[in-house]
Design an enzyme around this catalytic site. Structure first.
Site, PDB file in Angstrom:
ATOM      1  N   ASP A 152     170.070  23.808 -32.991  1.00 53.28           N
ATOM      2  CA  ASP A 152     171.310  24.402 -32.480  1.00 53.28           C
ATOM      3  C   ASP A 152     171.710  25.556 -33.389  1.00 53.28           C
ATOM      4  O   ASP A 152     171.866  25.377 -34.599  1.00 53.28           O
ATOM      5  CB  ASP A 152     172.409  23.327 -32.437  1.00 53.28           C
ATOM      6  CG  ASP A 152     173.689  23.818 -31.792  1.00 53.28           C
ATOM      7  OD1 ASP A 152     173.690  24.929 -31.235  1.00 53.28           O
ATOM      8  OD2 ASP A 152     174.691  23.092 -31.851  1.00 53.28           O
ATOM      9  N   ASP A 180     171.953  28.643 -26.944  1.00 54.12           N
ATOM     10  CA  ASP A 180     171.845  28.464 -28.396  1.00 54.12           C
ATOM     11  C   ASP A 180     171.353  27.085 -28.809  1.00 54.12           C
ATOM     12  O   ASP A 180     171.447  26.721 -29.985  1.00 54.12           O
ATOM     13  CB  ASP A 180     173.192  28.755 -29.070  1.00 54.12           C
ATOM     14  CG  ASP A 180     174.301  27.810 -28.615  1.00 54.12           C
ATOM     15  OD1 ASP A 180     174.097  27.083 -27.629  1.00 54.12           O
ATOM     16  OD2 ASP A 180     175.372  27.813 -29.249  1.00 54.12           O
ATOM     17  N   GLU A 181     170.791  26.311 -27.875  1.00 56.85           N
ATOM     18  CA  GLU A 181     170.306  24.964 -28.191  1.00 56.85           C
ATOM     19  C   GLU A 181     168.966  24.703 -27.525  1.00 56.85           C
ATOM     20  O   GLU A 181     168.724  25.158 -26.403  1.00 56.85           O
ATOM     21  CB  GLU A 181     171.270  23.896 -27.691  1.00 56.85           C
ATOM     22  CG  GLU A 181     172.596  23.806 -28.383  1.00 56.85           C
ATOM     23  CD  GLU A 181     173.462  22.731 -27.762  1.00 56.85           C
ATOM     24  OE1 GLU A 181     173.526  21.631 -28.321  1.00 56.85           O
ATOM     25  OE2 GLU A 181     174.061  22.993 -26.698  1.00 56.85           O
TER      26      GLU A 181
END
Length: 216
Positions: free
Chosen positions: A15, A110-111
């Site tokens: 993350d 973003d993960e």
């Protein structure tokens, strides 16, 4: 700390930390260590905050016009969102993760979840620390990594890594996860939103450990 070589770790969650703000810092290095907030498309609300801005009390979704005085008082850097930039940086991060394992499930901009089965025989923690360092070096984006036997536990470990500096940004769920579960507020458990957290607190379920110990 449990020996990572004997811990059966199947998944990792990588993350990006404060992703939009981190992207802005890649192209404006002088923003490092300064409070940064990123605004929505119409520059109306805060949609991302650096850790420094979080520490000052800026909230997600907060209308920027309501906190102009605080912005000026603390010299907060305000940036309009640049989703083309964020998308490009996301692709760079995901490409870097795939160098360590090809089985990468992009969960959001973003993960990403990583299947770690291919790391059998190697030290999982060492590999994930190396992945974190290489991602930072090649993209400029800091990431936190959580490792667990399920995706939910990997998410838990990631949450713990972000909030526990001594982990160095990488955390694994131990065989006895009680301490880790007890440190996570019920509202921070993956899949439990604001309304469910209110209902659970009303029946004395305040942490992830309380939930885990409930009769099914």
């Amino acid at each position: 700390m449990v020996d990572p070589q004997v811990t059966v770790a199947m998944y990792a969650l990588a993350d990006c930390n404060n992703f939009y703000a981190s992207c802005e810092r890649v192209f404006e290095p002088h923003l490092e260590s300064k409070p940064v907030v990123v605004l929505s498309n119409n520059d109306g609300c805060i949609i991302a905050r650096s850790q420094e801005a979080k520490d000052l009390g800026f909230e997600m979704g907060e209308p920027i016009f309501t906190c102009r005085d605080k912005v000026e008082a603390h010299n907060v850097v305000v940036r309009s969102s640049n989703f083309s930039l964020y998308g490009d940086m996301s692709r760079r991060v995901m490409q870097t993760l795939r160098l360590f394992t090809p089985d990468v499930e992009v969960y959001s901009i973003d993960e990403a979840f990583l299947d770690l089965a291919g790391l059998a025989g190697r030290n999982t923690m060492d590999e994930m620390r190396r992945m974190r360092a290489v991602t930072l070096q090649w993209t400029g984006i800091p990431i936190s990594i959580g490792i667990g036997k399920t995706k939910t536990l990997a998410k838990l470990a990631n949450h713990y890594a972000k909030r526990t500096p001594e982990t160095g940004g990488v955390s694994v769920v131990p065989d006895d996860p009680s301490d880790m579960l007890g440190s996570v507020e019920i509202g921070d458990v993956w899949g439990i939103g604001r309304q469910w957290s209110k209902k659970l607190r009303a029946i004395s379920i305040r942490t992830a450990l309380d939930l885990a110990e409930m009769d099914a």
